[in-house]
Design a protein around this motif. Structure first.
Motif, PDB file in Angstrom:
ATOM      1  N   TRP A  77       0.834  -1.212   0.000  1.00 24.60           N
ATOM      2  CA  TRP A  77       0.000   0.000   0.000  1.00 24.60           C
ATOM      3  C   TRP A  77       0.865   1.255   0.000  1.00 24.60           C
ATOM      4  CZ3 TRP A  77      -3.383  -1.844   4.708  1.00 24.60           C
ATOM      5  CH2 TRP A  77      -4.231  -2.883   4.296  1.00 24.60           C
ATOM      6  N   PHE A  78       1.952   1.251   0.751  1.00 23.32           N
ATOM      7  CA  PHE A  78       2.859   2.413   0.762  1.00 23.32           C
ATOM      8  C   PHE A  78       3.398   2.651  -0.656  1.00 23.32           C
ATOM      9  CE2 PHE A  78       4.394   2.035   5.501  1.00 23.32           C
ATOM     10  CZ  PHE A  78       3.114   2.350   5.936  1.00 23.32           C
ATOM     11  N   GLU A  79       3.809   1.574  -1.304  1.00 23.46           N
ATOM     12  CA  GLU A  79       4.350   1.707  -2.654  1.00 23.46           C
ATOM     13  C   GLU A  79       3.304   2.269  -3.614  1.00 23.46           C
ATOM     14  OE1 GLU A  79       7.174  -1.211  -4.952  1.00 23.46           O
ATOM     15  OE2 GLU A  79       5.134  -1.960  -5.092  1.00 23.46           O
ATOM     16  N   GLN A  80       2.087   1.731  -3.506  1.00 27.03           N
ATOM     17  CA  GLN A  80       1.003   2.208  -4.362  1.00 27.03           C
ATOM     18  C   GLN A  80       0.761   3.702  -4.119  1.00 27.03           C
ATOM     19  OE1 GLN A  80      -0.443   0.854  -6.770  1.00 27.03           O
ATOM     20  NE2 GLN A  80      -2.209   2.208  -7.110  1.00 27.03           N
ATOM     21  N   THR A  81       0.864   4.123  -2.865  1.00 28.67           N
ATOM     22  CA  THR A  81       0.672   5.537  -2.523  1.00 28.67           C
ATOM     23  C   THR A  81       1.811   6.388  -3.102  1.00 28.67           C
ATOM     24  OG1 THR A  81      -0.464   4.862  -0.504  1.00 28.67           O
ATOM     25  CG2 THR A  81       0.288   7.146  -0.609  1.00 28.67           C
ATOM     26  N   ARG A  82       3.045   5.873  -3.044  1.00 25.61           N
ATOM     27  CA  ARG A  82       4.168   6.605  -3.659  1.00 25.61           C
ATOM     28  C   ARG A  82       3.948   6.791  -5.156  1.00 25.61           C
ATOM     29  NH1 ARG A  82       7.166   2.885  -0.593  1.00 25.61           N
ATOM     30  NH2 ARG A  82       7.942   1.737  -2.387  1.00 25.61           N
ATOM     31  N   VAL A  83       3.471   5.725  -5.801  1.00 27.20           N
ATOM     32  CA  VAL A  83       3.227   5.799  -7.245  1.00 27.20           C
ATOM     33  C   VAL A  83       2.201   6.885  -7.549  1.00 27.20           C
ATOM     34  CG1 VAL A  83       2.188   4.555  -9.192  1.00 27.20           C
ATOM     35  CG2 VAL A  83       3.901   3.427  -7.725  1.00 27.20           C
ATOM     36  N   GLU A  84       1.138   6.935  -6.754  1.00 29.57           N
ATOM     37  CA  GLU A  84       0.104   7.948  -6.983  1.00 29.57           C
ATOM     38  C   GLU A  84       0.616   9.338  -6.617  1.00 29.57           C
ATOM     39  OE1 GLU A  84      -3.651   6.771  -5.300  1.00 29.57           O
ATOM     40  OE2 GLU A  84      -3.421   4.714  -6.009  1.00 29.57           O
ATOM     41  N   TYR A  85       1.453   9.398  -5.592  1.00 31.65           N
ATOM     42  CA  TYR A  85       2.071  10.675  -5.211  1.00 31.65           C
ATOM     43  C   TYR A  85       2.871  11.232  -6.398  1.00 31.65           C
ATOM     44  CZ  TYR A  85       5.247  13.848  -2.659  1.00 31.65           C
ATOM     45  OH  TYR A  85       5.965  14.933  -2.231  1.00 31.65           O
ATOM     46  N   LEU A  86       3.678  10.368  -7.013  1.00 31.92           N
ATOM     47  CA  LEU A  86       4.543  10.801  -8.118  1.00 31.92           C
ATOM     48  C   LEU A  86       3.764  11.030  -9.408  1.00 31.92           C
ATOM     49  CD1 LEU A  86       7.692   8.533  -7.666  1.00 31.92           C
ATOM     50  CD2 LEU A  86       7.475  10.980  -7.175  1.00 31.92           C
ATOM     51  N   ALA A  87       2.620  10.363  -9.538  1.00 33.43           N
ATOM     52  CA  ALA A  87       1.861  10.456 -10.789  1.00 33.43           C
ATOM     53  C   ALA A  87       1.377  11.872 -11.060  1.00 33.43           C
ATOM     54  CB  ALA A  87       0.670   9.487 -10.771  1.00 33.43           C
ATOM     55  N   ARG A  88       1.386  12.727 -10.015  1.00 40.55           N
ATOM     56  CA  ARG A  88       0.970  14.121 -10.226  1.00 40.55           C
ATOM     57  C   ARG A  88       2.020  14.928 -10.979  1.00 40.55           C
ATOM     58  NH1 ARG A  88       0.325  16.025  -4.324  1.00 40.55           N
ATOM     59  NH2 ARG A  88       2.327  14.942  -4.266  1.00 40.55           N
ATOM     60  N   PHE A  89       3.262  14.406 -11.050  1.00 42.16           N
ATOM     61  CA  PHE A  89       4.380  15.201 -11.563  1.00 42.16           C
ATOM     62  C   PHE A  89       4.889  14.688 -12.908  1.00 42.16           C
ATOM     63  CE2 PHE A  89       5.251  15.031  -6.827  1.00 42.16           C
ATOM     64  CZ  PHE A  89       4.474  16.145  -6.548  1.00 42.16           C
ATOM     65  N   ASP A  90       4.608  15.375 -13.984  1.00 41.09           N
ATOM     66  CA  ASP A  90       5.298  15.164 -15.265  1.00 41.09           C
ATOM     67  C   ASP A  90       5.499  13.701 -15.649  1.00 41.09           C
ATOM     68  OD1 ASP A  90       5.911  17.955 -15.894  1.00 41.09           O
ATOM     69  OD2 ASP A  90       7.165  17.868 -14.104  1.00 41.09           O
ATOM     70  N   GLY A  91       4.516  12.877 -15.417  1.00 42.11           N
ATOM     71  CA  GLY A  91       4.652  11.499 -15.898  1.00 42.11           C
ATOM     72  C   GLY A  91       4.981  10.510 -14.794  1.00 42.11           C
ATOM     73  N   GLY A  92       5.423  11.015 -13.659  1.00 46.40           N
ATOM     74  CA  GLY A  92       5.584  10.171 -12.485  1.00 46.40           C
ATOM     75  C   GLY A  92       6.603   9.062 -12.638  1.00 46.40           C
ATOM     76  N   TYR A  93       6.325   7.929 -12.009  1.00 47.70           N
ATOM     77  CA  TYR A  93       7.293   6.844 -11.972  1.00 47.70           C
ATOM     78  C   TYR A  93       7.628   6.315 -13.367  1.00 47.70           C
ATOM     79  CZ  TYR A  93      10.026   3.141  -9.910  1.00 47.70           C
ATOM     80  OH  TYR A  93      11.063   2.335  -9.565  1.00 47.70           O
ATOM     81  N   PRO A  94       6.619   6.121 -14.243  1.00 46.67           N
ATOM     82  CA  PRO A  94       6.969   5.699 -15.604  1.00 46.67           C
ATOM     83  C   PRO A  94       7.923   6.665 -16.292  1.00 46.67           C
ATOM     84  CG  PRO A  94       4.640   5.326 -15.192  1.00 46.67           C
ATOM     85  CD  PRO A  94       5.163   6.084 -13.993  1.00 46.67           C
ATOM     86  N   ALA A  95       7.830   7.957 -15.986  1.00 47.04           N
ATOM     87  CA  ALA A  95       8.753   8.927 -16.594  1.00 47.04           C
ATOM     88  C   ALA A  95      10.171   8.714 -16.081  1.00 47.04           C
ATOM     89  CB  ALA A  95       8.285  10.359 -16.301  1.00 47.04           C
ATOM     90  N   LEU A  96      10.273   8.375 -14.781  1.00 40.30           N
ATOM     91  CA  LEU A  96      11.582   8.020 -14.224  1.00 40.30           C
ATOM     92  C   LEU A  96      12.156   6.819 -14.970  1.00 40.30           C
ATOM     93  CD1 LEU A  96      11.565   8.005 -10.322  1.00 40.30           C
ATOM     94  CD2 LEU A  96      12.950   9.403 -11.848  1.00 40.30           C
ATOM     95  N   GLN A  97      11.333   5.798 -15.127  1.00 37.72           N
ATOM     96  CA  GLN A  97      11.789   4.576 -15.806  1.00 37.72           C
ATOM     97  C   GLN A  97      12.192   4.870 -17.247  1.00 37.72           C
ATOM     98  OE1 GLN A  97       8.201   2.187 -14.753  1.00 37.72           O
ATOM     99  NE2 GLN A  97       9.636   0.821 -13.739  1.00 37.72           N
TER     100      GLN A  97
END
Lengths: 144, 144, 144, 144
Positions: B31-51
């Protein structure tokens, strides 16, 4: 690693890996639990014997530090020891190794509770005695 | 709980419960990880953009403290904030609530790495700036 | 896909992926279960209401056919319908889609049992009626 | 059960149970996979050897039939055999037993694919030959 009196083995399952190609960090808590179960299984019936007395052990805290990733199908050695058993509470410490590499270490704290009411209840004396015997006296900071 | 600028929601799945009738403690890390993903999804593409930049975020440490159990099919509110972003490293803090009950809290630390070599690499500036903007100045102990 | 009266949504979690970079095939059964829970939640209290009557629904069979992989953080649409509700038994059918791609399909069969004895017990009439109303008459092979 | 040339063992983990007090039905697919890995590990490097050739084995279909629940910490025996190996495709069949009780049975189908393109590719001949040797001739319906 030194100072651990009990060691279990686990093989990384493919289902436990993630898209980074390594074992997902949440899985270490499952391995720790499996190791606790095997640790207790040496004593008078172990965890099922606790449950037969109407006692469950809750997990209060978990901590894991990751040093190196584990991969499928690594064979890992998980060492654990039980510490600070007082009243209803106790603590386990862990080390996860692959060959001579330390992959992770961690600790968890627990409390025995009545399985119906979830109220704290003392660790049964048969178990406290068994653990004390297995672990021996805790290292003393003032030993000379 | 106060001081969290981002909140996500999760429903306890039946598969996430265990024979104690509560959500298994390892699931909180998911759940923490899922929350981090949603946290980052607000910013310029989020985790997939990092990848897409060839960067993965490793989890270095996890800590969870459990106060009350979660049950199927509880609706939980998971708050998180990002702290201590320096170079390759950063830290998240979490609170898990059901209604006005605090069920658990925790934190995790992470490092950005090159996805090929797993060597540390700075958090990209677009992300560092976005997080700094979202979180605002960190509370200062010496403020008067 | 046609013929499904209920659709839920799920986002692929990073923890659900494996080292092939795709959602692990076992996770589809968790998504199916989550979809059944949401399907039932529309009716008079849903699965928790069943449990409050001392009834559990066991899973007897599961079948999944995988056509295309799902990846993190895909947003999936899971459709389901309930079929063949007779006595204690019933069957669900599923389709998993991403946009207009069919990723997987499957079915599961279930039986209601007494939560204490695990003996089969009829699906409660309030639920059978609700499902029959929701699904309407089953397609008849002999309709002309 | 008869007709299985390979058997593995698994202990039900506490984390694998659910609030019904039994092993969650999705976990059987993880056990099946673990059994396949051990089945293949007998042959020239097994699954890691496949991966080293740039080949992944995809899961196309899964089927499980549940007869009796498994509980923590049951020790289970999982038998498997490989069938119908033709070109890129093959099929496994399974039986899950506790003592002399059959708890579940199932089958899965798979295809070898190029790990980069996910296009089907023949099962390598070293593996096909090893499996054919291990399994022997398939039972013939016309044998007299």
């Amino acid at each position: 690693v030194e100072g651990f009196g009990f060691t279990s083995e686990v093989t990384v399952r493919f289902a436990e890996t993630d898209a980074q190609g390594v074992a997902h960090h949440s899985v270490y808590l499952v391995w720790f639990e499996q190791t606790r179960v095997e640790y207790l299984a040496r004593f008078d019936g172990g965890y099922p014997a606790l449950q037969a007395e109407g006692i469950e052990a809750l997990t209060l805290e978990t901590y894991v530090r990751h040093l190196l990733p584990a991969r499928f199908p690594d064979r890992l050695r998980i060492s654990c020891r039980c510490r600070d058993l007082r009243g209803a509470r106790f603590r386990y410490e862990y080390a996860v190794e692959r060959g001579d590499e330390l992959l992770a270490e961690g600790w968890t704290t627990h409390a025995c509770v009545n399985a119906q009411t979830f109220q704290p209840t003392r660790v049964p004396s048969w178990l406290a005695t068994s653990i004390a015997t297995a672990e021996g006296p805790e290292p003393s900071a003032s030993s000379s």
